[in-house]
Design a protein around this motif. Structure first.
Motif, PDB file in Angstrom:
ATOM      1  N   SER A   2       5.982  -4.040  -2.056  1.00 37.34           N
ATOM      2  CA  SER A   2       7.467  -4.431  -1.436  1.00 37.34           C
ATOM      3  C   SER A   2       7.241  -4.783   0.093  1.00 37.34           C
ATOM      4  N   ALA A   3       8.219  -5.251   0.788  1.00 37.40           N
ATOM      5  CA  ALA A   3       8.159  -5.661   1.986  1.00 37.40           C
ATOM      6  C   ALA A   3       8.580  -4.415   2.980  1.00 37.40           C
ATOM      7  N   ILE A   4       9.351  -3.479   2.485  1.00 34.85           N
ATOM      8  CA  ILE A   4       9.545  -2.573   3.250  1.00 34.85           C
ATOM      9  C   ILE A   4       8.219  -1.799   3.390  1.00 34.85           C
ATOM     10  N   ARG A   6       5.603  -2.881   4.784  1.00 35.00           N
ATOM     11  CA  ARG A   6       5.085  -3.785   5.795  1.00 35.00           C
ATOM     12  C   ARG A   6       5.506  -3.074   7.158  1.00 35.00           C
ATOM     13  N   ALA A  53      19.240  -8.861  11.105  1.00 32.91           N
ATOM     14  CA  ALA A  53      17.483  -8.947  10.630  1.00 32.91           C
ATOM     15  C   ALA A  53      17.201 -10.094  11.379  1.00 32.91           C
ATOM     16  N   ASN A  73      15.554  -2.059   5.666  1.00 36.38           N
ATOM     17  CA  ASN A  73      15.859  -2.461   4.477  1.00 36.38           C
ATOM     18  C   ASN A  73      15.371  -3.860   4.067  1.00 36.38           C
ATOM     19  N   ASP A  74      14.632  -3.970   3.148  1.00 32.58           N
ATOM     20  CA  ASP A  74      13.946  -5.345   2.681  1.00 32.58           C
ATOM     21  C   ASP A  74      14.940  -6.010   1.848  1.00 32.58           C
ATOM     22  N   LYS A  78      15.039   0.864   0.871  1.00 34.58           N
ATOM     23  CA  LYS A  78      15.625   1.008   2.123  1.00 34.58           C
ATOM     24  C   LYS A  78      14.780   2.450   2.441  1.00 34.58           C
ATOM     25  N   ILE A  96      13.357  -7.932   7.690  1.00 32.79           N
ATOM     26  CA  ILE A  96      13.663  -6.605   7.578  1.00 32.79           C
ATOM     27  C   ILE A  96      15.016  -6.286   8.371  1.00 32.79           C
ATOM     28  N   ARG A  98      17.578  -3.902  10.169  1.00 37.55           N
ATOM     29  CA  ARG A  98      17.616  -2.744  10.871  1.00 37.55           C
ATOM     30  C   ARG A  98      18.949  -2.363  11.472  1.00 37.55           C
ATOM     31  N   LYS A 133      17.354 -13.084   0.580  1.00 33.56           N
ATOM     32  CA  LYS A 133      16.026 -12.525  -0.178  1.00 33.56           C
ATOM     33  C   LYS A 133      16.029 -12.925  -1.628  1.00 33.56           C
TER      34      LYS A 133
END
Length: 136
Positions: A2-4, A6, A53, A73-74, A78, A96, A98, A133
């Protein structure tokens, strides 16, 4: 992955001697070439910042003084991260969402950014962010 995942905490090296502590952010500490620095201060405790973002910008957020929380949150996942030490920075990669809230009295949020300011880099509507996304 998940991108989160990263979104990570980066340790800021520090030096301590009898005169006090010194934290150093050099090019090998952050995973991008820094182009801009700004900071948030005197934010009321019931206010929030962020709410956007970036399409290109990567950021590193550091609580120089006090504390605040960052919600990232991606688009699918979250998480909430408390920043309250000047030797820990939160790396937020591109894409992302924020939001920054729960500022303590006297909090200062330092932001190091990989790009210079350009309004075109911002996604300011959460619905547009989620659509970017999912491709919908």
């Amino acid at each position: 992955m998940s991108a989160i995942n990263r979104v990570t905490i980066i340790e800021i090296p520090k030096v301590h001697d009898h005169r006090g502590k010194l934290a150093v952010v050099e090019k090998d500490v952050i995973p991008f070439l820094m182009k801009r620095i700004y900071y948030l201060f005197d934010v009321p405790s019931d206010a929030y910042r962020g709410g956007h973002a970036h399409k290109k910008q990567e950021s590193l957020l550091i609580a120089l003084s006090g504390s605040f929380e960052v919600v990232v949150n991606d688009g699918e996942h979250k998480k909430r991260v408390m920043l309250n030490k000047p030797t820990k920075g939160l790396f937020i990669p591109t894409g992302i969402w924020r939001e920054i809230d729960n500022f303590s009295s006297g909090a200062i949020c330092l932001v190091m950014a990989s790009t210079e300011f350009t309004e075109d880099d911002y996604i300011r509507d959460f619905g547009d962010f989620v659509a970017s996304k999912t491709g919908k």
